[in-house]
Scaffold this motif. Structure first.
Motif, mmCIF file in Angstrom:
data_model
loop_
_atom_site.group_PDB
_atom_site.id
_atom_site.type_symbol
_atom_site.label_atom_id
_atom_site.label_comp_id
_atom_site.label_asym_id
_atom_site.label_seq_id
_atom_site.Cartn_x
_atom_site.Cartn_y
_atom_site.Cartn_z
ATOM 1 N N VAL A 182 0.704 -55.618 17.527
ATOM 2 C CA VAL A 182 -0.116 -56.615 18.453
ATOM 3 C C VAL A 182 0.466 -57.894 18.522
ATOM 4 N N GLY A 183 1.197 -58.348 19.431
ATOM 5 C CA GLY A 183 1.810 -59.569 19.533
ATOM 6 C C GLY A 183 1.108 -60.572 20.298
ATOM 7 N N ILE A 184 0.936 -61.730 20.059
ATOM 8 C CA ILE A 184 0.725 -62.993 20.729
ATOM 9 C C ILE A 184 1.758 -63.911 20.657
ATOM 10 N N LEU A 185 2.127 -64.045 22.170
ATOM 11 C CA LEU A 185 3.486 -64.863 22.225
ATOM 12 C C LEU A 185 3.236 -66.034 22.894
ATOM 13 N N LYS A 186 3.753 -67.029 22.497
ATOM 14 C CA LYS A 186 3.548 -68.111 23.052
ATOM 15 C C LYS A 186 4.825 -68.646 23.995
ATOM 16 N N GLY A 187 4.284 -69.119 25.336
ATOM 17 C CA GLY A 187 5.264 -69.374 26.413
ATOM 18 C C GLY A 187 5.708 -70.822 26.571
ATOM 19 N N GLU A 188 5.981 -71.133 27.555
ATOM 20 C CA GLU A 188 6.565 -72.505 28.088
ATOM 21 C C GLU A 188 5.810 -72.830 29.428
ATOM 22 N N LEU A 189 5.265 -73.926 29.637
ATOM 23 C CA LEU A 189 4.590 -74.463 30.866
ATOM 24 C C LEU A 189 5.462 -75.598 31.338
ATOM 25 N N SER A 190 5.667 -75.535 32.695
ATOM 26 C CA SER A 190 6.655 -76.570 33.217
ATOM 27 C C SER A 190 5.988 -77.761 33.599
ATOM 28 N N ASP A 191 4.440 -77.869 33.650
ATOM 29 C CA ASP A 191 3.705 -79.022 33.983
ATOM 30 C C ASP A 191 3.321 -79.665 32.618
ATOM 31 N N ARG A 192 3.827 -79.425 31.658
ATOM 32 C CA ARG A 192 3.303 -80.073 30.065
ATOM 33 C C ARG A 192 4.446 -79.850 29.097
ATOM 34 N N MET A 193 4.769 -80.650 28.346
ATOM 35 C CA MET A 193 5.564 -80.467 27.316
ATOM 36 C C MET A 193 4.899 -79.567 26.103
ATOM 37 N N ASN A 194 5.746 -78.423 26.081
ATOM 38 C CA ASN A 194 4.877 -77.930 24.648
ATOM 39 C C ASN A 194 5.739 -77.920 23.622
ATOM 40 N N PRO A 195 5.251 -78.270 22.390
ATOM 41 C CA PRO A 195 6.019 -78.634 21.356
ATOM 42 C C PRO A 195 6.798 -77.546 20.603
ATOM 43 N N THR A 196 6.263 -76.324 21.021
ATOM 44 C CA THR A 196 7.106 -75.208 20.266
ATOM 45 C C THR A 196 7.844 -74.270 21.663
ATOM 46 N N PRO A 197 9.080 -74.124 21.479
ATOM 47 C CA PRO A 197 9.746 -73.541 22.303
ATOM 48 C C PRO A 197 9.417 -72.189 22.384
ATOM 49 N N GLY A 198 9.029 -71.564 23.579
ATOM 50 C CA GLY A 198 8.412 -70.140 23.814
ATOM 51 C C GLY A 198 9.156 -69.046 23.114
ATOM 52 N N ILE A 199 8.652 -67.977 22.715
ATOM 53 C CA ILE A 199 9.356 -66.959 22.063
ATOM 54 C C ILE A 199 10.310 -66.137 23.113
ATOM 55 N N VAL A 200 11.477 -65.933 22.846
ATOM 56 C CA VAL A 200 12.435 -65.164 23.631
ATOM 57 C C VAL A 200 12.410 -63.724 23.386
ATOM 58 N N HIS A 201 11.998 -62.960 24.615
ATOM 59 C CA HIS A 201 11.854 -61.555 24.303
ATOM 60 C C HIS A 201 12.351 -60.834 25.737
ATOM 61 N N ARG A 202 12.326 -59.327 25.623
ATOM 62 C CA ARG A 202 12.474 -58.621 26.915
ATOM 63 C C ARG A 202 11.918 -57.224 26.552
ATOM 64 N N SER A 203 11.752 -56.539 27.632
ATOM 65 C CA SER A 203 11.316 -55.291 27.601
ATOM 66 C C SER A 203 12.404 -54.185 27.116
ATOM 67 N N PRO A 204 12.252 -53.279 26.469
ATOM 68 C CA PRO A 204 13.181 -52.440 26.413
ATOM 69 C C PRO A 204 13.644 -51.501 27.250
ATOM 70 N N GLU A 205 14.973 -51.067 27.368
ATOM 71 C CA GLU A 205 15.269 -50.254 28.270
ATOM 72 C C GLU A 205 15.013 -48.616 28.072
ATOM 73 N N ILE A 206 14.565 -48.054 29.216
ATOM 74 C CA ILE A 206 13.865 -46.768 28.765
ATOM 75 C C ILE A 206 14.501 -45.864 29.955
ATOM 76 N N GLU A 207 14.845 -46.364 31.155
ATOM 77 C CA GLU A 207 15.451 -45.338 32.379
ATOM 78 C C GLU A 207 16.517 -44.322 31.911
ATOM 79 N N LYS A 208 17.227 -44.766 31.189
ATOM 80 C CA LYS A 208 18.272 -43.679 30.928
ATOM 81 C C LYS A 208 17.919 -42.611 29.960
ATOM 82 N N THR A 209 17.043 -42.480 29.216
ATOM 83 C CA THR A 209 16.379 -41.635 28.484
ATOM 84 C C THR A 209 15.034 -40.948 29.008
ATOM 85 N N GLY A 210 14.540 -41.450 30.153
ATOM 86 C CA GLY A 210 13.369 -40.913 30.802
ATOM 87 C C GLY A 210 12.456 -41.151 29.773
ATOM 88 N N GLU A 211 12.052 -42.267 28.952
ATOM 89 C CA GLU A 211 10.818 -42.569 28.144
ATOM 90 C C GLU A 211 9.668 -42.974 28.947
#
Length: 221
Positions: free
Chosen positions: A183-212
């Motif tokens: 279970v992950g809790i990810l902090k993001g970034e809001l354009s309308d306020r200054m967040n003192p912490t840069p949001g976590i950089v992440h992505r979804s894994p690729e699954i199409e090629k393997t049919g997962e």
């Protein structure tokens, strides 16, 4: 402590935000600290839940999405679980109990104690480019299949966000992946306020090629 106090309006960012990996869900409040952009709860796979979700995957169930507050969460789950349960009304009890507990606890981070809950089976590549979210906090769990990938600060070129992954990632061997049931809790970034912490950089894994396939729970506040 509430979420808005965790996002003060100040003019600097921490250069090396921390990611906290824990085996205790009770430590989740650490995500509200100003130098933390990811809290991840590592836990064991639940075989009863996995068996139920194998049925969900094989039946290609439709996505579930609803907006709720803490007080109405149990009612919502009771009403919508039939979309995935089908004729077997009790097989998913362990799964829905787990969803209730995790979502309930996460919603308390919201000033309104409310958020959008999404459950779905994923068959294709989603957000495969490394990015940050435009939400204060997002909970993400992969109950089935490959988990979310993320980058520690020293492994990324934050100035290249929005460009190709090979420009964003300094060292591909440093890419981290959440395990199934983590279970992950990810902090993001809001354009309308200054967040003192840069949001976590992440992505979804690729699954199409393997049919997962994947089954994910996402909650946005």
């Amino acid at each position: 402590m509430n979420l808005m106090k965790a996002l003060p309006d100040i003019t600097f960012w921490f250069r090396n935000p921390k990611q906290i990996i824990s085996d205790s869900w009770s430590e989740r409040n650490v995500i509200l600290e100003s130098d933390v952009n990811l809290f991840s709860w590592k836990r064991k796979t639940n075989q009863q839940i996995s068996s139920y979700l194998q049925h969900v995957v094989s039946s290609d169930k439709e996505p579930i999405s609803f907006f709720t507050d803490v007080n109405d969460l149990e009612k919502w789950i009771s009403e919508i679980r039939g979309i995935w349960d089908g004729e077997n009304k009790t097989a998913g009890d362990a799964f829905w109990k787990d969803v209730f507990i995790v979502v309930r606890d996460f919603l308390t981070f919201s000033p309104s104690q409310s958020g959008t809950v999404i459950l779905k089976v994923i068959h294709s590549n989603q957000c495969t480019k490394f990015h940050t979210d435009g939400y204060p906090l997002r909970l993400f769990t992969t109950y089935y299949g490959k988990g979310t990938e993320w980058l520690p600060e020293k492994a990324l070129n934050r100035g290249a966000l929005g460009k190709r992954n090979d420009q964003i990632v300094k060292n591909p061997f440093k890419i981290q992946r959440m395990e199934t049931f983590e279970v992950g809790i990810l902090k993001g970034e809001l354009s309308d306020r200054m967040n003192p912490t840069p949001g976590i950089v992440h992505r979804s894994p690729e699954i199409e090629k393997t049919g997962e396939k994947r089954i994910i729970l996402r909650v946005d506040i």
